[in-house]
Design an enzyme around this catalytic site. Sequence first.
Site, PDB file in Angstrom:
ATOM      1  N   TYR A 369      41.326  43.060  38.295  1.00 36.71           N
ATOM      2  CA  TYR A 369      41.202  42.463  36.965  1.00 36.71           C
ATOM      3  C   TYR A 369      39.733  42.499  36.550  1.00 36.71           C
ATOM      4  CZ  TYR A 369      41.377  38.671  33.437  1.00 36.71           C
ATOM      5  OH  TYR A 369      41.274  37.907  32.302  1.00 36.71           O
ATOM      6  N   LEU A 370      39.457  43.097  35.392  1.00 37.04           N
ATOM      7  CA  LEU A 370      38.084  43.293  34.940  1.00 37.04           C
ATOM      8  C   LEU A 370      37.299  41.994  34.859  1.00 37.04           C
ATOM      9  CD1 LEU A 370      35.858  45.146  33.808  1.00 37.04           C
ATOM     10  CD2 LEU A 370      36.843  44.777  31.538  1.00 37.04           C
ATOM     11  N   ASN A 371      37.916  40.906  34.406  1.00 36.95           N
ATOM     12  CA  ASN A 371      37.181  39.650  34.270  1.00 36.95           C
ATOM     13  C   ASN A 371      36.821  39.027  35.609  1.00 36.95           C
ATOM     14  OD1 ASN A 371      36.972  39.758  31.538  1.00 36.95           O
ATOM     15  ND2 ASN A 371      38.508  38.209  31.101  1.00 36.95           N
ATOM     16  N   TYR A 372      37.395  39.524  36.700  1.00 34.36           N
ATOM     17  CA  TYR A 372      36.947  39.150  38.041  1.00 34.36           C
ATOM     18  C   TYR A 372      36.140  40.327  38.599  1.00 34.36           C
ATOM     19  CZ  TYR A 372      40.525  35.465  37.730  1.00 34.36           C
ATOM     20  OH  TYR A 372      41.289  34.388  37.341  1.00 34.36           O
ATOM     21  N   ARG A 373      35.096  40.675  37.892  1.00 36.18           N
ATOM     22  CA  ARG A 373      34.353  41.904  38.183  1.00 36.18           C
ATOM     23  C   ARG A 373      33.902  41.966  39.644  1.00 36.18           C
ATOM     24  NH1 ARG A 373      32.144  45.377  34.654  1.00 36.18           N
ATOM     25  NH2 ARG A 373      31.857  43.864  32.977  1.00 36.18           N
TER      26      ARG A 373
END
Length: 695
Positions: A369-373
């Site tokens: 998931y991008l927001n959990y880079r």
Amino acid sequence: MRIRSGGHDYEGLSYISESPFFVVDLRNLRSITINTENSTAWVQAGATLGELYYNIANKSRTLAFPAGTCPTVGVGGHFSGGGYSMMSRKHGIAADHIIDARLIDVNGRILNRESMGEDLFWAIRGGGGASFGAITAWKIKLVSVPENVTVFNVVKTLSQNATEPIHRWQYISNKVDENLLIRIFIGRGDSIQDGNRTIQASFTSLFLGQIDTLLPLMQQSFPELGLVKEDCTEMSWIKSVLYFAGFPTESSLSVLLNRTRPRRSYNKAKSDYVTVPIPDDGLQGIWERLYEEEINSTQLQFSPYGGKLNQISESETPFPHRSGNIYMIHYLVRWTEEENEEAESRISWIRRLYKYMAPYVSNYPRAAYLNYRDLDLGVNSKENPTYAEAKIWGIKYFKNNFNRLVHVKTMIDPENFFKNEQSIPPVGSWWKKEGELYYSIAQKSRTLAFPAGVCPIVGVGGHLSGGGYGMLSRKHGIAIDHIIDAQLVDVNGQILDRESMGEDLFWAIRGSGGASFGVIIEWKIKLVSVPQNVGPIVTLLPLAQKSFPELGLMREDCAEMSWIESAPYFARFAAGSSLSVLLNKTPLRCPYYKGKSDCVKEPIPNKGLEGICELPFPHRSGNLYMIHYLVAWTEDEREESHRYTSYEEASIWGTKYFKNNFDRLVRVKTVVDPGNFFRHEQSIPPISSIAEERR
């Protein structure tokens, strides 16, 4: 340049860099305008989620927005990366509710949805806005919620057999009523019975309804949790925001306006998607690893999918994590000092846990998931990032949507002004597949086309250099007939165009396979004109009746469409498919295959059927048609192919591909690559190597 909204990027890409940099800080762009009549809001990118929720609550008790639980997170990055929430099973993610935006592009223009176009608007809703420009504001569609919702937080420890409800949760969490979302937070805690350290699981839930509706629903679908009325509390949606943020529910709503995090700590995070329930022994392995770390330093979040998330296509936005996922895992480890042995130990631990989890989570790609880079997934090089290196991490965040993101980036920021360690890279036309070429042409014109093949995932580099037969070839010839310039890296590392390479080499690469002569990085092509709609049917039917009545063609067999619509048709995509399917570079299946070809000069008689130049490409006048033989298989069990090493051996296959043009190709090869640097099993040999062989 770094663009900072709330400063919550997990790897700090919005506010730190190893190279000299400056920060475009949007914190003062925090205006929020709520329109309750049409349930919309304009939110500037520097606003926080807490500020957004506060402003909504001041206008309405029954309007809300599905975004994250941390009130200090900025909307700029959160929305552009997706935005999971406690209402995602009912309403999807934040990006699903963005209906307009304002963005400053590389040329300093302020664009809205209409002026930026649907491709760029698509890209910034889940693809990470910082790759494409500086987003200054979002227009969002608010959602309706009941006057009162229900929350609960039920804690179980391993001494209370927490493994059983966790295991069962995997089978129901994505299937229960979409108004119910049950999240699990797993970490170290103290046993209720003896006070010893144990593993603790908190089942934290939001139900968009009342307790009396929730209890029978839980009894039917998840009795293993043992939920009772005393565990539940009814409250307004805005009070649930305080609850999930860890504030007492009697707190003033003004705490949501605080932009300062309550405590400072350092952390490392990772993410995974689970598509098949983890068995008991897999869960036991997680518990064993959690026991390795100190209390309160680690946490796993299991966040369920299903519901509305399943109903939206993977390609609707760049956020691809839709149907097929049971839940998402968020791994998190914290420490207090910036650089010490504790930090190294924590990071090493989370990497070991992530490695252990590989058999139990999604693969090909292992999604994230991008927001959990997570920079462990891969980073771009500082100078001239390539598609190949970016794809390593890109397909994990975006799956097949990564290719379309690259296409958009190339169109709007070809010089890569907006960049960071995990930004989408632009690429040159050498990289394009036929589908991407056709898609790009269609974005500019309905009456221009290019005569090349029907398979959209075929690369233009090899296809054009080998000839390029297509559905327009009887009208317009083959692809190489329309090449008017090229860029090629030769054996000396020089980048040559048509003028500097000379006409002999330019002749050779148009139909002989460019890999014998250098690395072709770009083609300049001449497009052809096509009608608005291919057809028309009223012209085709009498033509077919006159020339080929044996086929029995009828009107209902035919369909009029634009040339670009015919591209997915001949590629065998479903009718009505979005043109974005042409941007997918991944084959639908990956068989191994062996192909052969023939050119037919005389009609094959019935009995035979029952038994079955200006450029280097010589197959012109005198041929009726070409036959392509193909057999495919799925296991790689082929024998090593024979390698040709001499002119005599090469001429065996060379004259079949090129007829008399083969000798001229050999002469060109000798001039431009006498040492035979560019070679493979069927590359053109230089004469020098023949002379040495004969000596």
